[in-house]
Design a protein around this motif. Structure first.
Motif, PDB file in Angstrom:
ATOM      1  N   SER A  51       0.984  -1.229   0.080  1.00 22.10           N
ATOM      2  CA  SER A  51      -0.029   0.019   0.149  1.00 22.10           C
ATOM      3  C   SER A  51       0.734   1.190  -0.127  1.00 22.10           C
ATOM      4  O   SER A  51       0.623   2.303  -0.783  1.00 22.10           O
ATOM      5  CB  SER A  51      -0.967   0.054   1.301  1.00 22.10           C
ATOM      6  N   THR A  86       0.440  11.289   8.760  1.00 21.75           N
ATOM      7  CA  THR A  86       0.325   9.674   8.279  1.00 21.75           C
ATOM      8  C   THR A  86       1.243   8.889   9.533  1.00 21.75           C
ATOM      9  O   THR A  86       0.623   7.797   9.960  1.00 21.75           O
ATOM     10  CB  THR A  86       0.330   9.324   7.068  1.00 21.75           C
ATOM     11  N   LEU A  97      -7.694  -1.341   7.518  1.00 20.16           N
ATOM     12  CA  LEU A  97      -8.263  -0.497   6.204  1.00 20.16           C
ATOM     13  C   LEU A  97      -7.577   0.831   6.499  1.00 20.16           C
ATOM     14  O   LEU A  97      -6.967   1.161   5.454  1.00 20.16           O
ATOM     15  CB  LEU A  97      -9.719  -0.514   6.285  1.00 20.16           C
ATOM     16  N   LEU A  98      -7.608   1.308   7.601  1.00 17.39           N
ATOM     17  CA  LEU A  98      -7.214   2.768   7.908  1.00 17.39           C
ATOM     18  C   LEU A  98      -5.570   2.499   7.653  1.00 17.39           C
ATOM     19  O   LEU A  98      -5.005   3.576   7.258  1.00 17.39           O
ATOM     20  CB  LEU A  98      -7.627   3.012   9.118  1.00 17.39           C
ATOM     21  N   ASN A 100      -4.045   0.828   5.840  1.00 18.18           N
ATOM     22  CA  ASN A 100      -3.304   0.715   4.326  1.00 18.18           C
ATOM     23  C   ASN A 100      -3.816   1.926   3.657  1.00 18.18           C
ATOM     24  O   ASN A 100      -3.143   2.281   2.943  1.00 18.18           O
ATOM     25  CB  ASN A 100      -4.388  -0.327   3.712  1.00 18.18           C
ATOM     26  N   VAL A 101      -4.707   2.701   4.095  1.00 19.19           N
ATOM     27  CA  VAL A 101      -5.031   4.009   3.693  1.00 19.19           C
ATOM     28  C   VAL A 101      -3.703   4.966   3.965  1.00 19.19           C
ATOM     29  O   VAL A 101      -3.293   5.671   3.271  1.00 19.19           O
ATOM     30  CB  VAL A 101      -6.310   4.564   4.083  1.00 19.19           C
ATOM     31  N   PHE A 104      -0.427   4.245   2.457  1.00 19.44           N
ATOM     32  CA  PHE A 104      -0.666   4.698   0.890  1.00 19.44           C
ATOM     33  C   PHE A 104      -0.454   6.097   0.842  1.00 19.44           C
ATOM     34  O   PHE A 104       0.472   6.530  -0.052  1.00 19.44           O
ATOM     35  CB  PHE A 104      -2.178   4.356   0.386  1.00 19.44           C
ATOM     36  N   LEU A 105      -0.922   7.041   1.721  1.00 20.16           N
ATOM     37  CA  LEU A 105      -0.577   8.475   1.882  1.00 20.16           C
ATOM     38  C   LEU A 105       0.580   8.821   2.023  1.00 20.16           C
ATOM     39  O   LEU A 105       1.049   9.708   1.552  1.00 20.16           O
ATOM     40  CB  LEU A 105      -1.922   9.171   2.847  1.00 20.16           C
TER      41      LEU A 105
END
Length: 398
Positions: A51, A86, A97-98, A100-101, A104-105
């Motif tokens: 991610s 982040t 899920l968070l 991974n987000v 990613f950011l």
């Protein structure tokens, strides 16, 4: 002026420490701490890493494609803020899920910081004919890795893995303050003209695809060790909760490595050191698959640390010299192909290790891919020989 240049340079180094050494690579030593507490698999760990590298790929593409010449400083600052936030938020949630987000950011931000700060610093060095100083700048990643490896065990002991992420974000915030006041893009149109006169194409533009493919294979191979080396060491009886020492060895070796490879490039050209660095790195990556001991992990970490940022220094500096008129785009394209390799590597290694119950096959595969990349670069040596003759004739005519 000299003091101003030193502070400017330190600001560039701090930016890499924040976004790369901490924001991007702190996941490697924190991963086993998170797995120990939360018991998620290597496959999940690989997805989290991928991610981040997917974000890194997107950031590299955007940084290379969107013309930011007039807005490099403000774009860099925004990216640093995203990187810090982040990092902090990783310790404030338990949602896969968070995570991974956030990873990613963080990847998007780290790519922007790397591409933009590289363009700013390399442009500045080009105007003063000090391109060989780029090695010192890229040593910022090693400084960040070393600093995080010192801090992480202390933070983890006091605040667990959650507080480790938050504490690193606080350290990043302090460093960002100095980046804010010291690091500005001061390039001008006049300087750009000078840059174009400073460099000749060495090797020529037609060789750039070879460099790009080889750099992509490097991204695919190196990231297996870059993601899992601490987890691998942690599972052996040799370390017993002290595997962060391996990451410290990586950081220590990375700090002077870029400067050393830059000095070698001055004597040998860029292609020969690239081939040597990738060959040494492949040996270091494969070593724990055949020899499991404290010594093998330390040697592997030192070889990895001594080469992974050195390869980046050589490849990006060479890419810039091939196409000096648009340094950010060239570096962005190289970083993008590198990121594609990084995106694939951890997922493949994570799935493969879950299937085989060890990382041996993943390590040997990664080492093989890097050796192939080194082989692709060999045909560039002939171009450098021709280029040296051109350089000599130019110097005599001047």
């Amino acid at each position: 002026m000299r003091k101003h240049s030193i502070l400017f340079f330190m600001g560039g180094i701090f930016s890499l420490m924040i976004a790369m050494g901490i924001g991007r690579f702190a996941y490697t030593p924190i991963l086993p701490l998170m797995q120990k507490e939360l018991s998620f698999s290597n496959t999940v760990a690989g997805y989290l890493a991928s991610s981040n590298y997917a974000g890194y790929l997107l950031g590299a593409i955007l940084a290379g494609a969107i013309p930011l010449k007039q807005y490099r400083t403000i774009s860099l600052r925004i990216s640093l803020i995203i990187s810090i936030f982040t990092t902090a938020l990783m310790g404030l949630t338990y949602s896969y899920l968070l995570w991974n987000v956030l990873r990613f950011l963080s990847g998007v931000a780290s790519a922007y910081v790397f591409v933009l700060s590289s363009g700013i610093v390399l442009d500045k060095l080009a105007t003063t004919n000090k391109t060989n100083w780029s090695g010192l700048f890229y040593g910022g990643v090693g400084f960040g890795i070393f600093l995080s490896s010192l801090i992480i065990p202390i933070l983890n002991q006091a605040f667990q893995w959650e507080g480790t992420w938050i504490g690193l974000a606080v350290v990043s915030g302090i460093l960002a303050f100095f980046v804010w006041i010291w690091f500005n893009d001061t390039s001008s149109i006049v300087e750009t003209k000078n840059k174009q006169e400073t460099f000749i194409q060495v090797p020529p533009t037609k060789w750039l695809p070879w460099l790009t493919v080889a750099y992509g294979l490097e991204g695919l191979g190196y990231i297996v060790t870059g993601t899992f080396i601490i987890s691998i060491a942690e599972k052996t009886s040799s370390f017993h909760n002290h595997a962060t020492l391996v990451w410290m060895m990586v950081g220590l070796a990375a700090i002077p490595s870029c400067l050393i490879w830059s000095v070698l490039s001055k004597k040998w050209g860029y292609v020969k050191p690239l081939v040597l660095a990738m060959t040494l790195q492949s040996i270091g990556i494969a070593m724990p698959a055949f020899w499991i001991s404290q010594t093998s992990f330390v040697i592997s970490a030192l070889l990895f640390g001594a080469t992974f940022m050195g390869i980046t220094t050589l490849a990006t500096t060479l890419g810039r010299q091939i196409n000096p008129s648009n340094s950010s785009r060239t570096i962005g394209n190289l970083t993008a192909i590198y990121a594609i390799g990084q995106l694939i590597g951890p997922t493949l290694a994570g799935v493969l290790s879950s299937f085989t119950h060890n990382f041996n096959a993943a390590l040997v595969g990664a080492a093989s891919v890097i050796l192939i990349g080194a082989g692709l670069l060999l045909n560039g040596i002939q171009f450098e020989r021709k280029s040296k003759k051109i350089n000599k004739s130019r110097n005599f005519s001047l």
